[in-house]
Design a protein around this motif. Structure first.
Motif, mmCIF file in Angstrom:
data_model
loop_
_atom_site.group_PDB
_atom_site.id
_atom_site.type_symbol
_atom_site.label_atom_id
_atom_site.label_comp_id
_atom_site.label_asym_id
_atom_site.label_seq_id
_atom_site.Cartn_x
_atom_site.Cartn_y
_atom_site.Cartn_z
ATOM 1 N N ILE A 1 17.224 -0.882 7.353
ATOM 2 C CA ILE A 1 16.199 -1.719 6.707
ATOM 3 C C ILE A 1 14.853 -1.466 7.404
ATOM 4 O O ILE A 1 13.826 -1.321 6.754
ATOM 5 C CB ILE A 1 16.601 -3.212 6.771
ATOM 6 N N PHE A 2 14.908 -1.361 8.724
ATOM 7 C CA PHE A 2 13.704 -1.086 9.518
ATOM 8 C C PHE A 2 13.016 0.197 9.038
ATOM 9 O O PHE A 2 11.816 0.223 8.782
ATOM 10 C CB PHE A 2 14.105 -0.963 10.999
ATOM 11 N N ASP A 3 13.809 1.275 8.874
ATOM 12 C CA ASP A 3 13.244 2.561 8.418
ATOM 13 C C ASP A 3 12.678 2.445 7.008
ATOM 14 O O ASP A 3 11.653 3.048 6.684
ATOM 15 C CB ASP A 3 14.315 3.662 8.429
ATOM 16 N N ASN A 4 13.365 1.682 6.164
ATOM 17 C CA ASN A 4 12.910 1.512 4.786
ATOM 18 C C ASN A 4 11.544 0.842 4.724
ATOM 19 O O ASN A 4 10.690 1.221 3.930
ATOM 20 C CB ASN A 4 13.936 0.706 3.982
ATOM 21 N N ILE A 5 11.343 -0.164 5.564
ATOM 22 C CA ILE A 5 10.056 -0.865 5.574
ATOM 23 C C ILE A 5 8.967 0.053 6.135
ATOM 24 O O ILE A 5 7.863 0.127 5.615
ATOM 25 C CB ILE A 5 10.127 -2.148 6.449
ATOM 26 N N ARG A 6 9.329 0.798 7.189
ATOM 27 C CA ARG A 6 8.325 1.607 7.900
ATOM 28 C C ARG A 6 7.881 2.849 7.144
ATOM 29 O O ARG A 6 6.934 3.516 7.559
ATOM 30 C CB ARG A 6 8.868 2.029 9.268
ATOM 31 N N LEU A 7 8.532 3.132 6.022
ATOM 32 C CA LEU A 7 8.122 4.280 5.199
ATOM 33 C C LEU A 7 6.630 4.204 4.872
ATOM 34 O O LEU A 7 5.953 5.213 4.769
ATOM 35 C CB LEU A 7 8.894 4.281 3.873
ATOM 36 N N SER A 8 6.128 2.974 4.691
ATOM 37 C CA SER A 8 4.741 2.816 4.259
ATOM 38 C C SER A 8 3.752 2.877 5.423
ATOM 39 O O SER A 8 2.556 3.015 5.225
ATOM 40 C CB SER A 8 4.571 1.492 3.515
ATOM 41 N N LYS A 9 4.283 2.760 6.660
ATOM 42 C CA LYS A 9 3.412 2.813 7.842
ATOM 43 C C LYS A 9 4.255 3.280 9.020
ATOM 44 O O LYS A 9 4.748 2.473 9.815
ATOM 45 C CB LYS A 9 2.811 1.421 8.108
ATOM 46 N N PRO A 10 4.434 4.597 9.134
ATOM 47 C CA PRO A 10 5.414 5.167 10.072
ATOM 48 C C PRO A 10 5.209 4.780 11.536
ATOM 49 O O PRO A 10 6.154 4.814 12.314
ATOM 50 C CB PRO A 10 5.252 6.676 9.873
ATOM 51 N N ASN A 11 3.975 4.388 11.909
ATOM 52 C CA ASN A 11 3.750 4.053 13.329
ATOM 53 C C ASN A 11 3.870 2.548 13.600
ATOM 54 O O ASN A 11 3.546 2.082 14.684
ATOM 55 C CB ASN A 11 2.368 4.561 13.773
ATOM 56 N N LYS B 1 7.129 -12.453 5.583
ATOM 57 C CA LYS B 1 6.219 -12.762 4.472
ATOM 58 C C LYS B 1 6.864 -12.456 3.123
ATOM 59 O O LYS B 1 6.571 -13.100 2.125
ATOM 60 C CB LYS B 1 4.916 -11.971 4.626
ATOM 61 N N ALA B 2 7.733 -11.439 3.105
ATOM 62 C CA ALA B 2 8.381 -11.042 1.855
ATOM 63 C C ALA B 2 9.682 -11.813 1.602
ATOM 64 O O ALA B 2 10.472 -11.432 0.740
ATOM 65 C CB ALA B 2 8.645 -9.544 1.861
ATOM 66 N N ASN C 1 -3.380 5.730 0.507
ATOM 67 C CA ASN C 1 -3.615 4.597 1.408
ATOM 68 C C ASN C 1 -4.303 3.432 0.708
ATOM 69 O O ASN C 1 -4.183 2.284 1.126
ATOM 70 C CB ASN C 1 -4.459 5.025 2.611
ATOM 71 N N ALA C 2 -5.037 3.730 -0.376
ATOM 72 C CA ALA C 2 -5.801 2.689 -1.066
ATOM 73 C C ALA C 2 -4.942 1.862 -2.018
ATOM 74 O O ALA C 2 -5.285 0.736 -2.357
ATOM 75 C CB ALA C 2 -6.961 3.319 -1.836
ATOM 76 N N VAL C 3 -3.808 2.437 -2.461
ATOM 77 C CA VAL C 3 -3.021 1.787 -3.513
ATOM 78 C C VAL C 3 -1.559 1.635 -3.107
ATOM 79 O O VAL C 3 -0.918 2.593 -2.686
ATOM 80 C CB VAL C 3 -3.092 2.596 -4.828
ATOM 81 N N SER C 4 -1.039 0.405 -3.244
ATOM 82 C CA SER C 4 0.414 0.173 -3.123
ATOM 83 C C SER C 4 0.963 -0.031 -4.522
ATOM 84 O O SER C 4 0.354 -0.733 -5.330
ATOM 85 C CB SER C 4 0.707 -1.098 -2.319
ATOM 86 N N TYR C 5 2.118 0.547 -4.802
ATOM 87 C CA TYR C 5 2.723 0.438 -6.137
ATOM 88 C C TYR C 5 4.109 -0.165 -5.960
ATOM 89 O O TYR C 5 4.939 0.388 -5.261
ATOM 90 C CB TYR C 5 2.831 1.852 -6.739
ATOM 91 N N ALA D 1 8.116 -6.116 1.060
ATOM 92 C CA ALA D 1 7.842 -6.114 2.503
ATOM 93 C C ALA D 1 7.185 -4.793 2.907
ATOM 94 O O ALA D 1 6.242 -4.763 3.709
ATOM 95 C CB ALA D 1 9.138 -6.319 3.292
ATOM 96 N N ARG D 2 7.671 -3.716 2.326
ATOM 97 C CA ARG D 2 7.109 -2.382 2.591
ATOM 98 C C ARG D 2 5.628 -2.350 2.177
ATOM 99 O O ARG D 2 4.779 -1.832 2.893
ATOM 100 C CB ARG D 2 7.917 -1.364 1.773
ATOM 101 N N ALA D 3 5.331 -2.934 1.011
ATOM 102 C CA ALA D 3 3.945 -2.960 0.519
ATOM 103 C C ALA D 3 3.063 -3.877 1.374
ATOM 104 O O ALA D 3 1.895 -3.584 1.622
ATOM 105 C CB ALA D 3 3.914 -3.400 -0.941
ATOM 106 N N ILE D 4 3.649 -4.994 1.849
ATOM 107 C CA ILE D 4 2.895 -5.908 2.723
ATOM 108 C C ILE D 4 2.529 -5.194 4.028
ATOM 109 O O ILE D 4 1.408 -5.296 4.519
ATOM 110 C CB ILE D 4 3.709 -7.196 3.002
ATOM 111 N N LEU D 5 3.476 -4.437 4.578
ATOM 112 C CA LEU D 5 3.218 -3.687 5.815
ATOM 113 C C LEU D 5 2.131 -2.632 5.584
ATOM 114 O O LEU D 5 1.243 -2.447 6.416
ATOM 115 C CB LEU D 5 4.504 -3.003 6.304
ATOM 116 N N LYS D 6 2.173 -1.979 4.451
ATOM 117 C CA LYS D 6 1.184 -0.929 4.144
ATOM 118 C C LYS D 6 -0.228 -1.506 4.073
ATOM 119 O O LYS D 6 -1.193 -0.884 4.500
ATOM 120 C CB LYS D 6 1.543 -0.249 2.828
#
Length: 252
Positions: free
Chosen positions: A99-109, A121-122, A83-87, A157-162
């Motif tokens: 695409i929705f599922d791909n982004i939500r991988l980093s924050k499933p809820n 933003k991305a 949770n502390a690090v996005s790579y 975008a996935r990292a921004i969401l996380k």
């Protein structure tokens, strides 16, 4: 287990070897404060990515300590460190899914508004708009594929969401064409706001405004300073910069 107290990263006399003989990282110490942007540059195979991987615990140091938020990474629960690090890798991978599922991988809820905000933003709205199904478009089926640069923006975008406090960018623009590179830079600008950022860079354009640049060579920190300090030192970084300027002039 302990939780990191801030977004700082420290290495204390860290060494690591892949084969037990040659040290990929050789007694390195560094101190990155919360909110700083630090760039790792240097020759291929010098140890840049290895350093990043020790911070995320893709592997553990043979000796020395790696601290995130003042806590030894070995004492941080795996989930808390994740949770502390996005790579963001240079060749980010997407799953077969929307695409929705791909982004939500980093924050499933995450809900649709959060996902759309991250996509915006991305700089991903052009990707969404070219498909009839928008964010529900399934990548990897029915011939729907994204270019390298588009994939990279979705990964950002996935990292921004996380929204992790520490971001590691492993040459995030490596495979982008010029048009995508411009959009990726804008996306990265959004991702980096208020974060501690570690950039592994081969193209030197992206490192000039870093708070600190570390030249990593043969597993050690060969030079460190700001862009102007390192140019003035007239050492490895200066010759890398001159070489880089030459190649850029040729391609224009």
């Amino acid at each position: 287990c302990q939780k990191p107290t801030d977004a700082s990263v420290q290495l204390k006399n860290v060494s690591y070897s892949y084969d037990g003989e040659i040290k990929a990282i050789n007694n390195v110490s560094l101190n990155i404060k919360s909110g700083q942007t630090v760039a790792f540059v240097g020759p291929s195979g010098g140890g840049k990515t290895t350093l990043a991987n020790l911070i995320t615990r893709f592997f553990d140091a043979d000796s020395g300590e790696v601290l995130v938020g003042g806590v030894n990474v070995k004492n941080i629960a795996k989930e808390d460190l994740t949770n502390a690090v996005s790579y963001v890798f240079q060749d980010s991978k997407l799953i077969t899914g929307s695409i929705f599922d791909n982004i939500r991988l980093s924050k499933p809820n995450a809900d649709l508004d959060e996902v759309m905000s991250a996509l915006e933003k991305a700089q991903c709205m052009d990707i969404i708009e070219k498909f009839d199904s928008g964010v529900d478009t399934v990548i990897g089926s029915n011939g729907v594929y994204l270019s390298g640069g588009e994939t990279q923006r979705v990964a950002i975008a996935r990292a921004i969401l996380k929204n992790a406090p520490i971001v590691i960018l492993d040459e995030a623009t490596a495979f982008a064409d010029p048009e995508n590179e411009h959009l990726i830079q804008k996306a990265l600008h959004e991702l980096r706001k208020g974060k501690t950022v570690l950039m592994i860079a081969h193209h030197l354009t992206s490192v000039q405004d870093a708070d600190k640049i570390l030249v990593i060579a043969q597993g050690k920190i060969a030079e460190e300073g700001t862009h102007s300090e390192l140019i003035a030192r007239n050492g490895i970084y200066n010759s890398m910069w001159n070489e880089y300027q030459r190649t850029v002039t040729w391609t224009v």
